[in-house]
Design an enzyme around this catalytic site. Structure first.
Site, PDB file in Angstrom:
ATOM      1  N   ARG A  60       0.638  -1.084   0.083  1.00 60.26           N
ATOM      2  CA  ARG A  60       0.010  -0.038  -0.002  1.00 60.26           C
ATOM      3  C   ARG A  60       0.879   1.483  -0.111  1.00 60.26           C
ATOM      4  O   ARG A  60       0.202   2.133  -0.668  1.00 60.26           O
ATOM      5  CB  ARG A  60      -0.943   0.082   1.093  1.00 60.26           C
ATOM      6  CG  ARG A  60      -1.853   1.148   1.466  1.00 60.26           C
ATOM      7  CD  ARG A  60      -2.841   1.133   2.713  1.00 60.26           C
ATOM      8  NE  ARG A  60      -3.656   2.190   2.778  1.00 60.26           N
ATOM      9  CZ  ARG A  60      -4.990   1.948   2.213  1.00 60.26           C
ATOM     10  NH1 ARG A  60      -5.446   1.006   1.738  1.00 60.26           N
ATOM     11  NH2 ARG A  60      -5.972   3.024   2.386  1.00 60.26           N
ATOM     12  N   HIS A  85      24.890 -18.698   6.326  1.00 61.91           N
ATOM     13  CA  HIS A  85      25.822 -17.348   6.300  1.00 61.91           C
ATOM     14  C   HIS A  85      25.469 -16.880   4.684  1.00 61.91           C
ATOM     15  O   HIS A  85      25.928 -17.658   3.713  1.00 61.91           O
ATOM     16  CB  HIS A  85      27.058 -17.705   6.308  1.00 61.91           C
ATOM     17  CG  HIS A  85      28.005 -16.668   6.720  1.00 61.91           C
ATOM     18  ND1 HIS A  85      28.351 -15.718   5.438  1.00 61.91           N
ATOM     19  CD2 HIS A  85      28.669 -16.087   7.420  1.00 61.91           C
ATOM     20  CE1 HIS A  85      29.013 -14.620   6.004  1.00 61.91           C
ATOM     21  NE2 HIS A  85      29.455 -14.985   7.113  1.00 61.91           N
ATOM     22  N   THR A 129      -2.738  30.724  18.943  1.00 60.61           N
ATOM     23  CA  THR A 129      -2.046  30.108  19.840  1.00 60.61           C
ATOM     24  C   THR A 129      -2.705  29.538  21.114  1.00 60.61           C
ATOM     25  O   THR A 129      -3.906  30.197  21.324  1.00 60.61           O
ATOM     26  CB  THR A 129      -0.827  31.173  20.665  1.00 60.61           C
ATOM     27  OG1 THR A 129      -1.705  32.135  21.109  1.00 60.61           O
ATOM     28  CG2 THR A 129       0.049  31.938  19.485  1.00 60.61           C
ATOM     29  N   LYS A 162     -19.647  13.696   4.828  1.00 58.80           N
ATOM     30  CA  LYS A 162     -18.137  13.838   5.312  1.00 58.80           C
ATOM     31  C   LYS A 162     -17.231  14.040   4.320  1.00 58.80           C
ATOM     32  O   LYS A 162     -17.012  13.022   3.384  1.00 58.80           O
ATOM     33  CB  LYS A 162     -17.960  12.642   6.211  1.00 58.80           C
ATOM     34  CG  LYS A 162     -18.687  12.536   7.328  1.00 58.80           C
ATOM     35  CD  LYS A 162     -18.668  13.537   8.432  1.00 58.80           C
ATOM     36  CE  LYS A 162     -17.311  13.575   8.983  1.00 58.80           C
ATOM     37  NZ  LYS A 162     -16.772  12.172   9.956  1.00 58.80           N
ATOM     38  N   GLU A 167      -3.991  12.927   8.221  1.00 57.77           N
ATOM     39  CA  GLU A 167      -4.180  12.040   9.238  1.00 57.77           C
ATOM     40  C   GLU A 167      -3.193  10.835   9.094  1.00 57.77           C
ATOM     41  O   GLU A 167      -2.559  10.285   9.962  1.00 57.77           O
ATOM     42  CB  GLU A 167      -5.558  11.425   9.337  1.00 57.77           C
ATOM     43  CG  GLU A 167      -6.548  12.542  10.229  1.00 57.77           C
ATOM     44  CD  GLU A 167      -7.990  11.875   9.981  1.00 57.77           C
ATOM     45  OE1 GLU A 167      -8.974  12.600  10.906  1.00 57.77           O
ATOM     46  OE2 GLU A 167      -8.254  11.276   9.312  1.00 57.77           O
TER      47      GLU A 167
END
Length: 442
Positions: free
Chosen positions: A4, A72, A145, A272, A279
């Protein structure tokens, strides 16, 4: 790294096939350097260079099968590489070397290649950020702030500061790349018992690397610097993504991530439009930071070497580069296509009803001769009235007999242009960066 978030280019750089190609190239570079300096008979080893051994998937499978016996990986590789030749000269492959000579030098080459890809992406993002900062240079918005309205700034100034921050990350990445442009061919404990420093330098130069004074391994402080530079870049992008998330909140709605036709923000609520990319970037930064501790712990090894770092690095470097490269390239797209609601920004400034001028009014009262604490309380009382929907700050102070400022003075002090007049030097800093070190993008 899961598909992904993978970059095909980085996957190729850290693939078994590329790693073994680099191992082959390093082994042959040493043989060539030995022949060129008289350490081996040039005519005798010439057949090693007449036909290139192709490191393809079949070659890799043969090495993996051999490793099941040798336990190895480098020893198995040497066995398969030697067996791929029909000349007795193949016995000079891995002549005077130890495994870490090959493995560490190849890892350096992989990291340098990955870092060059990363820097190209960072340079592109720098250009995008700088372009957008100029575009929104005069787009006034609230500075905040503690999450509260403070004084105004511009969206372009915010982006300009992000640009300068990323340029500092670029400096760190360039330094880390420089620290990793080294190899070592100094033998079992780094004492050049079978390979001379001059021969090492010659072989490494053919690979584009400098010699690194080493034990059996290259000091892992170099490798940790790479991981810390990547994590720092991720943290910088995270700070920007977090700001975008806050500005995209419904009650703020000053910016919005691009929303493609057919896209769905929620499986349940059709309205939405979530800041999913910002995010995602914040989440990925957490993973990038998680590599810092193991990278630093890899610095401490027993005596001249052990392999406690090996298992860490096999996973850490591919994943760290993939994570941060994804973050850089996706953040580039986010900034380029970000939807900016300048009218909402202006509305949010206006909705403070003049609170953004409180410091200017306070200082003017002090300048007029009023005691600072007295002036502070006069302005603070007026701001409380504003917060209680009693009117505009300037108008309330005009009516306050304790305020020593005239109406004309108050009107001049409550000006956005006056507050933002000194932003030009910030953008001069951007101009100073133009063409200095970034790639040129039309």
């Amino acid at each position: 790294m899961i598909p992904r978030y993978e970059s095909a280019e980085l996957t190729a750089i850290f693939s078994d096939r590329n790693r073994m190609r680099l191992w082959r190239d390093i082994e042959l570079a040493v043989v060539r350097a030995l022949a060129d300096t008289g350490g081996l008979d040039a005519a005798e080893v010439a057949p090693l260079f007449e036909r290139e051994v192709i490191v393809d998937d079949d070659f890799v499978e043969r090495v993996l099968a051999r490793e099941a016996i040798t336990n190895h990986d480098l020893a198995a590789f040497v066995d398969v590489l030697q067996a791929s030749y029909t000349t007795a000269a193949s016995r000079f492959i891995h002549f005077g070397l130890t495994s870490s000579d090959i493995v560490d030098t190849a890892l350096s080459l992989q990291i340098v290649a990955a870092m060059e890809l990363m820097l190209t992406a960072v340079d592109h993002l720098l250009v995008t950020l700088r372009t957008q900062s100029y575009q929104y240079r005069r787009t006034v918005m609230l500075g905040r702030t503690h999450g509260m309205a403070a004084e105004p700034t511009t969206f372009g100034a915010k982006l300009a500061l992000w640009t300068l921050a990323l340029d500092r990350e670029r400096v760190r990445l360039v330094r880390a790349r420089r620290q990793m442009a080294v190899g070592k061919l100094s033998g079992a404990v780094g004492t050049y018992s079978n390979i001379t420093p001059a021969l090492e330098a010659r072989a490494l130069a053919s690979l584009g690397l400098d010699p690194a004074p080493s034990t059996q391994v290259i000091g892992r402080d170099r490798h940790s610097e790479v991981i810390m530079a990547l994590a720092s870049t991720a943290a910088m992008i995270e700070s920007c993504a977090l700001e975008i998330r806050h500005l995209a909140r419904s009650e703020v709605m000053e910016v919005q991530e691009p929303f493609a036709p057919g896209q769905k923000g929620s499986s349940a609520m059709p309205h939405k439009r979530n800041p999913i990319l910002a995010e995602r970037l914040c989440g990925m930064a957490r993973l990038a930071r998680s590599f810092v501790v193991p990278a630093l712990e890899d610095v401490s090894l027993w005596h001249e070497r052990d392999i406690s770092h090996s298992s860490v690095e096999r996973m850490m470097f591919p994943d760290a580069f993939q994570l941060v490269y994804y973050m850089v390239t996706r953040f580039d797209r986010l900034i380029a296509d970000l939807v900016v609601y300048d009218e909402t920004m202006a509305k949010n400034v206006a909705n403070t009803h003049g609170l953004i001028y409180s410091q200017s009014l306070l200082l003017a009262m002090v300048r007029s001769g009023l005691d600072r604490d007295v002036a502070y309380r006069i302005v603070q009382e007026a701001t409380t009235q504003v917060l209680n929907d009693a009117g505009e700050l300037g108008e309330l102070l005009m009516k306050d007999e304790r305020c020593p400022l005239s109406a004309d003075q108050i009107e001049a002090l409550t000006s956005l242009d006056r507050l933002l007049v000194n932003l030009d030097p910030l953008f001069d800093r951007l101009r100073a960066l133009e063409g200095s070190q970034w790639i040129s993008i039309s």
